[in-house]
Each structure stands twice: as C-alpha cells, then as structure tokens.
Design a protein around this motif. Structure first.
Motif, PDB file in Angstrom:
ATOM      1  N   ASP A   8       0.432  -1.203  -0.385  1.00  0.00           N
ATOM      2  CA  ASP A   8      -0.199  -0.234   0.195  1.00  0.00           C
ATOM      3  C   ASP A   8       0.724   1.054  -0.152  1.00  0.00           C
ATOM      4  O   ASP A   8       1.426   1.672   1.240  1.00  0.00           O
ATOM      5  CB  ASP A   8      -0.655   0.208   1.035  1.00  0.00           C
ATOM      6  N   GLU A 163      -7.864  -0.226  -3.959  1.00  0.00           N
ATOM      7  CA  GLU A 163      -7.720   0.035  -2.540  1.00  0.00           C
ATOM      8  C   GLU A 163      -8.529  -0.125  -1.820  1.00  0.00           C
ATOM      9  O   GLU A 163      -8.653  -0.793  -1.090  1.00  0.00           O
ATOM     10  CB  GLU A 163      -6.674   1.933  -2.201  1.00  0.00           C
ATOM     11  N   ASP A 185     -12.629   4.522   1.923  1.00  0.00           N
ATOM     12  CA  ASP A 185     -11.824   4.780   2.192  1.00  0.00           C
ATOM     13  C   ASP A 185     -11.194   6.058   2.209  1.00  0.00           C
ATOM     14  O   ASP A 185     -11.077   6.490   0.925  1.00  0.00           O
ATOM     15  CB  ASP A 185     -10.602   3.594   1.133  1.00  0.00           C
ATOM     16  N   ILE A 407      -5.942  -1.254   4.368  1.00  0.00           N
ATOM     17  CA  ILE A 407      -5.190  -1.588   2.619  1.00  0.00           C
ATOM     18  C   ILE A 407      -4.085  -2.105   2.232  1.00  0.00           C
ATOM     19  O   ILE A 407      -4.487  -3.618   1.583  1.00  0.00           O
ATOM     20  CB  ILE A 407      -4.890  -0.384   1.942  1.00  0.00           C
TER      21      ILE A 407
HETATM   22 MG   LIG Z   1      -4.740   4.907   1.246  1.00  0.00          MG
END
Ligand SMILES: [Mg+2]
Ligand SMILES: Nc1ncnc2c1ncn2[C@@H]1O[C@H](COP(=O)(O)OP(=O)(O)OP(=O)(O)O)[C@@H](O)[C@H]1O
Length: 420
Positions: A8, A163, A185, A407
């Motif tokens: 991530d 994501e 998110d 994530i």
């Molecule tokens: Mg992020």
C-alpha cells in the motif's frame, strides 16, 4: 506465495503486508517498517550536508532538525502528472522526482523483506479507483509509471488492486455473516469507495467480480483538507489575498504551491525568489511579504504544512485548537476553529458526497439496502465527512476499521489469491 506481498503505497503513509507460510489463508499481517511500526510515512529527505537519503519518520526528523536538504512528501500525487518528470535541486544536485519515488518504493521492499526474513518477488500494489479524475490516459500512465518502478526495484511479478477492494477483503476476514458493505477509504490523496457483497464463505473464491457491485473515487483527500485549511487560516498571515499598491491582488500561485504538499519545493526556485522580491516591493502590506520571503529562505514550507496538518487532526477531537507558529517572523499564534475548517472544505466534502451517490446509482442500489459502512483511511477521522457519508446511508451500521492498516492487510490477502 510466501514470496508475495501487498504494497500500500499511500500519499501519506505506506504499509507492506503478507500472509506468512504457516498462517491461515485469512491471516495477513503487516510487517514492521520503522521502529517496530507497520507504517512508513511516505516521506523522503535528501540531506545535502551528508549526501544521504532518509525515509519516513527519520526523514521528517532530519528535515525538522534543520539539515540542509530537500523533503519530499505526497510523491504519489505526482503519478500521472507532468510533474513526475520534474526535479528539485539542492546544493547543485538535481533530484529527479521519479528517482526519489523509486528509492522510496525500493525502501518499502527492502524493509518488508527484512521484517519477513525473505525476498519478495511478487507484489500486489494498491491503486486508487482514479489516480487522476477525468482522464483515462493519465490514469493509465500513473499505473504504468508505478508498475515500471515496481519492476525496476526488483519485483518480478506485479499486479494491481483497487484500494477500496483491498480494504473490503480485510473487513471480510473479520465478519461472520453475509453483508452488503460500502467501503469508504478516505486517505491523504484520494477518497475511494466500493460497494461489495462480503461473506466468510466467499473469501476463498478466485473470482470476486460478481461480488463487486460498483467502485468509485475522487481525487480529494487529507492533503486537500490541509491545503484549504492553510489557505483560509494561515496563508493570509503571509500576504495571501492582500493587495499590491495598484490595488490588484497578489498572485495566489505562490500561496497555492506552498499550501499543497507536493508543490512546496516549487517555492524554492531562484525564479520564484526573484519574482517575489518584485512583488514585495509593490505590496501594500510588506511585512506579510517579508514573512513569506523569510519562510521560503528558511525552507520552512513543509514545517508550516506540518503545523497545519497537526491542527487539522486535532480539530477531529476539539472544536478549537491553538496553533503556535513560532518559526514565523514575527512568531504568531492562531486559534483554528472547526467551523471555519468545515467552511473551507465544504466544497470538497460535497464532491465526495456526490461520488458516493453516483456509486449507489451506478450499482442500482437504494441506500436502505446497504448493511454496513466500513470506514478506513486517516481522513475518515474528519467528523464532517464521516457524518455526511453516514447520513447518506442512515440505516447502515457504521464500522471503523484500522484506519492505516486495512488496505495493506487486504492487499496481502489478494496477493495470496493472485500469486498462488
Ligand atoms: Mg490509503
Ligand atoms: N484523526 C484524524 N483526523 C483527520 N485527518 C486525519 C486524522 N489522522 C490522520 N489524518 C489524515 O489522514 C491522511 C493520511 O491517511 P492515510 O494514511 O490513510 O492516507 P494514504 O493511504 O497515505 O493516502 P491515499 O490512500 O489517499 O494515497 C493525512 O492527510 C492525515 O492528515
């Protein structure tokens, strides 16, 4: 598959996750990347005194300690823009942004490998639903750039996952019954959403396309909130929106660059310095311009942005927050008000709301059908945003995930699925 990880690479923070060889299929964990912590702030500092590069918290500390050098944050925001081919200069050395980005991603790989005790040859990288709003070509270019860098630092096999789908996989590993879930998110650079059907018995399925009802996103995140809070509450102290002697406004571009994380270094060029000297001579409030020039001379743009960000984060818990700007000359103390912050970002929050409404329309799903809203990403801490998204789905249960880890954990689960 134990040689696969999830990466991530975030605008503000990055993580690397994996599923260890003996772990159950849903047993992903994040690797310790700095001081035992799973996040590495996405920051690079080039120290011109020692000719050395540092990363994460150490990079922030090096910059704040006053070493001569260049700090880079929000590098992800350069992907898909022409700025990626630019560079910043310090001590006569050119630092191309693309190279700095590659150094940071390479560092993530090295640190993840050190913590896992093995080499990672395959990776699933997270990506926002849109790196760039409204341009398919630029968006593809952003992913291609990231993919090229991932190969260049030694990953042989590279794949991508949205994501907000990765976050869904993470949440799914924690639930015991089927749910229709809106994943929200809200990160540093982008707000990303997915509407997904999650259930423990669906986890093992190789193909989850039928369970993804819609994805959506917009290039708005915490760095934009910092920018508008700075423009409303701090930049006026440096002359933003003040006048020149001929009654025209001082160009706002200097202030926009300084208030925007990934363009702060643009204020440090010779050209800007010369232009500002001219502007300052004509300014109606020269003391404010002198302050701006001093700030730039001292390369304190990131310091100011950090102060504003600290204040913003504190506003998630308090109605008003004192902010002491001791490095301004003369020093200044301001009190940030949550109500003013909310006014400053109202247009951004409105755009995020529209993104959620469009996603529900795209999916053909009424708000009452959604069982759960799952919040992740640091900026889901912004009260107004969370309340407004929550209000769009009044019946849904609100769940807060690991704001900085979902994530990466979900990408690790996806890496098992994709590379085993
Ligand atoms: Mg992020
Ligand atoms: N309590 C809080 N209230 C408001 N904002 C917060 C809070 N904590 C962190 N933030 C903000 O969250 C952002 C970082 O979140 P996160 O680490 O999820 O982003 P990221 O994953 O790096 O970005 P992206 O996913 O958009 O690339 C920063 O802008 C930070 O200021």
């Amino acid at each position: 598959m134990a040689n696969a990880c999830g990466v991530d690479f975030g605008t503000s923070n990055s993580t690397v996750g994996w599923v260890a060889p003996q772990a159950p299929a849903n047993g992903s964990r994040l690797l310790a990347l700095e001081d035992g912590k799973p996040t590495l702030p996405s920051v690079v500092f080039f120290n011109a005194d020692d000719d050395e590069v540092s990363y994460g918290r150490a990079a922030l500390a090096g910059y704040l300690a006053g070493y001569d050098g260049r700090l880079m944050r929000s590098l992800k925001s350069l992907l898909g823009t022409s700025l990626i081919d630019g560079q910043t200069e310090v001590g006569g050395r050119a630092l191309p942004f693309r190279l700095l980005l590659a150094q940071f991603i390479g560092e993530l790989k090295r640190r993840g490998e050190l913590a896992a005790g093995r080499e990672f040859t395959s990776a699933v990288f997270g990506r926002p639903v849109f790196f760039i709003d409204d341009s398919k070509e630029a968006d593809q270019l952003a992913q291609d750039t990231l993919e090229g860098i991932a190969h260049a630092v030694g990953f042989k096999h590279v794949d991508f996952q949205f994501e907000p789908i990765a976050a869904a996989f993470d949440y799914e590993s924690q639930i015991s019954s089927e749910q229709l879930v809106l994943i929200a998110d809200i990160g540093g650079g982008t707000s990303d959403f997915s509407l997904v059907r999650l259930a423990p018995e669906r986890i093992a399925r190789a193909d989850r396309r039928d369970d993804i009802l819609a994805t959506g996103g917009v290039h708005i995140g915490g760095t934009d909130f910092d920018k508008y809070l700075s423009l409303s509450s701090v930049m006026p102290l440096l002359g933003y929106q003040s006048l020149l002697n001929n009654n025209s406004a001082i160009p706002s571009s200097y202030y926009f660059n300084l208030a925007t994380w990934h363009t702060i270094n643009l204020a440090y060029t010779k050209k800007t310095w010369t232009q500002l000297a001219d502007v300052a001579r004509d300014a109606r409030e020269p003391a404010k311009l002198a302050r701006l020039q001093r700030l730039i001379d001292e390369r304190a743009g990131h310091w100011l942005a950090m102060k504003v960000e600290e204040g913003k984060i504190a506003l998630s818990a308090e109605q008003q927050v004192p902010l002491s700007l001791e490095r301004l000359s003369p020093p200044e103390h301001v009190v940030l008000q949550r109500a003013e912050f909310e006014d400053a970002i109202a247009h951004l929050v409105g755009a995020v709301e529209q993104t959620v409404l469009k996603l529900l329309t795209d999916a053909g799903v009424g708000p009452d059908a959604v069982d759960t809203v799952f919040f992740t990403g640091g900026s889901s801490g912004v009260r107004m945003l969370r309340e407004r998204i929550g209000a769009l789905l009044p019946q849904a249960r609100k769940v807060e995930g690991d704001l900085f880890g979902s994530i990466g954990s979900g990408l690790a689960l996806d890496a098992v699925r994709k590379f085993s």
